[in-house]
Design an enzyme around this catalytic site. Structure first.
Site, PDB file in Angstrom:
ATOM      1  N   GLY A  53     -14.604  -3.577   1.005  1.00 33.23           N
ATOM      2  CA  GLY A  53     -14.694  -3.893   2.733  1.00 33.23           C
ATOM      3  C   GLY A  53     -13.558  -4.668   2.889  1.00 33.23           C
ATOM      4  O   GLY A  53     -12.791  -4.983   2.529  1.00 33.23           O
ATOM      5  N   ASP A  84       0.821  -1.269   0.143  1.00 30.09           N
ATOM      6  CA  ASP A  84       0.046   0.177  -0.189  1.00 30.09           C
ATOM      7  C   ASP A  84       0.874   1.127   0.008  1.00 30.09           C
ATOM      8  O   ASP A  84       0.228   2.395  -0.195  1.00 30.09           O
ATOM      9  CB  ASP A  84      -0.785   0.018   1.180  1.00 30.09           C
ATOM     10  CG  ASP A  84      -2.101  -1.152   1.288  1.00 30.09           C
ATOM     11  OD1 ASP A  84      -2.343  -1.433   0.017  1.00 30.09           O
ATOM     12  OD2 ASP A  84      -2.556  -1.409   2.420  1.00 30.09           O
TER      13      ASP A  84
END
Length: 571
Positions: free
Chosen positions: A148, A79
């Site tokens: 999610g 990330d």
């Protein structure tokens, strides 16, 4: 606060906390006490059924780290944008978990392999990379957006909202949910994201205490592999949302790097591998990107593949922005555009090559101690002088370093050279006027072959002794970019073009000249500095904005502001 206590910044999701506890455990094994501090990120605040942007899970924790609210930050390495803030660094990587992706199905499903799923089965994922590789293997499946956290996605699977999921193995394993894995997907099916499975511990660059502490828990093989993967990602011009995969493995004293690109609809895939000494990760990453470059599928607009079946997404299309920077320098800029909700479309209008003879550059490197200042005007120049110093044996003595632009400064500082001066404007005239040198000082000026005489003349007019060294040559309008430009224009309207130098303006026009139907002059321009803007206007472009510095974030923000003021047709 206990002086042995370390404040660990982390997201509050179950997976993030599991990873932060692993970091706390590693610190405690080294005699420290880790205390978790939860930071809410932009990715946590997004609506449940929307895709996250580049750096969405990182930026808020970085701000807390820079503000001194935490001592270190814990991230999933995949990330972390390749364009890291120059004030921060990755102090350690923990030993890597399984880097592969996995297939997850309901417990009662008899079809537990990707190849066994019935045609038309729905597969949920939030990753354009996974979308492309899955469709390349099984074009008869229906891949749809499903966002999610891990528990949310598992619940939606079990409730029948989808037939299967593709997730990261490491996330399920760290949450103790490895029992849900139906198949661990081979690398020849889905290449993992660069850094997948690795935990990155980020610290402030000027924090010597934390640097020493984290170095004690740094896992060398993981660092070597992940840094090579990230170098490939950066050289490929992609961010963590790009359909690009890579995995490095250590075999004895060699590093094997596998990488690949995929078109989001799965219609084209390019893969290859390189190997070399374990210490050559950055070079191997750039080499693999160059090897794959001619086979790079068009990955522009990859989020549209996910958005097509998502009625919750806004009707307005994402702005498409043409990026003309050299491929190995575009990664951070593309990341920043993505984070601000724009699609960067990479078409390198220039290519950078070493000079035919490096004799003058190498002599200057050997004699570095005889200069009071080294002035570097670009990232390419920074790379060239750093490489020359690696080939040479410079005499003891350290000059001061000056750089034009944040990117150049970062390239030098990442190589271990402290930059003493950066002018307020991204222009050679600014450094010529404001460099804090004294009359008689010797100046080593590192530039490209297309630079004019304005900067060296300005320095010499101040009674400075200037050695002007050409460190690289710039090719305007490289042949390999012609097809990329044609595909970029055919894919849909371009809202702006970003020019980072006068050579990128001329290079884009040279590419378009080979395709008479391509009217690139009608694309509004955003430019770095007044010199680039002047060249763009001279050659017929409408300049919407000038970014005051060369930093990728500054340029992306200038683009966002300029385009926000422009009307957009809603399809």
């Amino acid at each position: 606060m206990n002086d042995r206590e370390i404040l660990i910044g982390t997201r509050g999701s179950g997976l993030a906390l599991a990873q932060a506890r692993l970091v706390a455990g590693a610190l405690e094994s080294a005699g420290w006490i880790g205390r978790l501090v939860i930071v809410q990120t932009e990715g946590d605040r997004r609506a449940p059924d929307t895709a996250w942007g580049e750096g969405a899970f990182v930026a808020a924790i970085e701000r807390a780290l820079l503000a001194g609210e935490v001592d270190l930050a814990v991230h999933s390495a995949k990330d972390v944008p390749t364009g890291e803030d120059a004030r921060l660094q990755i102090g350690a990587f923990l030993p890597r978990a399984d880097p592969r992706d996995v297939l997850v199905v309901r417990a009662d499903s008899r079809n537990r392999r990707l190849d066994d799923l019935p045609a038309g089965s729905r597969v949920g994922t939030d990753s354009p990379r996974r979308v492309g590789f899955v469709l390349a293997r099984r074009p008869d499946l229906v891949v749809h957006p499903l966002h999610g956290n891990v528990d949310t996605r598992l619940r939606r699977l079990d409730e029948g909202e989808t037939d299967a999921l593709v997730l990261a193995a490491a996330g399920l394993d760290r949450l103790g949910r490895g029992d849900r894995v139906a198949e661990r997907l081979d690398l020849d099916v889905v290449l993992p994201a660069p850094g997948q499975g690795a935990i990155a511990i980020q610290i402030r660059r000027d924090d010597a205490r934390l640097a020493a502490l984290t170095s004690a828990i740094d896992h060398g093989p993981t660092r070597l592999a992940v840094e090579a993967e990230r170098a490939f990602l950066e050289a490929s011009g992609g961010g963590c949302r790009a359909p690009i995969g890579a995995l490095g493995t250590i075999e004895g004293d060699e590093l094997v790097l596998v990488g690949g690109y995929v078109r989001p609809d799965g219609s084209a895939v390019a893969r290859d591998r390189v190997r070399g000494p374990v210490t050559d990760g950055r070079r191997l990453g750039a080499e693999l990107a160059a090897l794959l470059g001619p086979r790079l599928p068009d990955v522009a607009g990859y989020d549209d593949v996910l958005a097509a079946s998502s009625p919750e997404r806004p009707a307005a299309r994402r702005r498409r922005v043409l990026v003309c920077r050299a491929a190995d320098q575009a990664g951070e800029l593309l990341d920043c555009l993505e984070a601000l909700g724009m699609n960067g479309v990479l078409v390198p209008a220039i290519a950078v090559e070493p000079v035919a003879s490096r004799g003058k550059l190498d002599r200057a490197a050997r004699d570095l101690s005889t200069y009071q200042w080294v002035v570097v005007t670009s990232v390419n120049g920074a790379r060239a002088i750093v490489s020359a110093l690696g080939r040479s044996a410079p005499a003891p003595g350290a000059p001061k370093w000056a750089a034009i632009g944040d990117a150049t400064r970062n390239a030098l500082q990442n190589a271990g050279f402290e930059v003493a001066f950066v002018p307020g404007r991204a222009a050679g005239v600014a450094i010529g006027a404001d460099l804090p040198a004294r009359p008689g000082d010797r100046i080593l000026l590192i530039r490209g072959d297309l630079a004019d005489q304005e900067l060296p003349d300005a320095l010499r007019n101040r009674d400075l002794q200037v050695d002007d060294v050409v460190a690289y040559r710039t090719v305007e309008g490289p042949d390999q970019s012609r097809a990329l430009l044609r595909r970029a224009i055919e894919a849909g309207p371009l809202d702006a073009v970003l020019f980072t130098s006068g050579s990128t303006v001329r290079g884009l026009l040279a590419l378009a000249a080979a395709e008479p139907l391509l009217d690139v002059e009608s694309i509004p321009a955003i430019c770095i500095g007044p010199e680039t803007a002047a060249e763009a206007r001279r050659l017929g472009f409408l300049v919407l904005a000038e970014a005051p510095s060369r930093g990728a974030r500054v340029l992306a923000e200038a683009t966002a502001r300029a385009l926000a003021a422009q009307p957009q047709e809603i399809p």
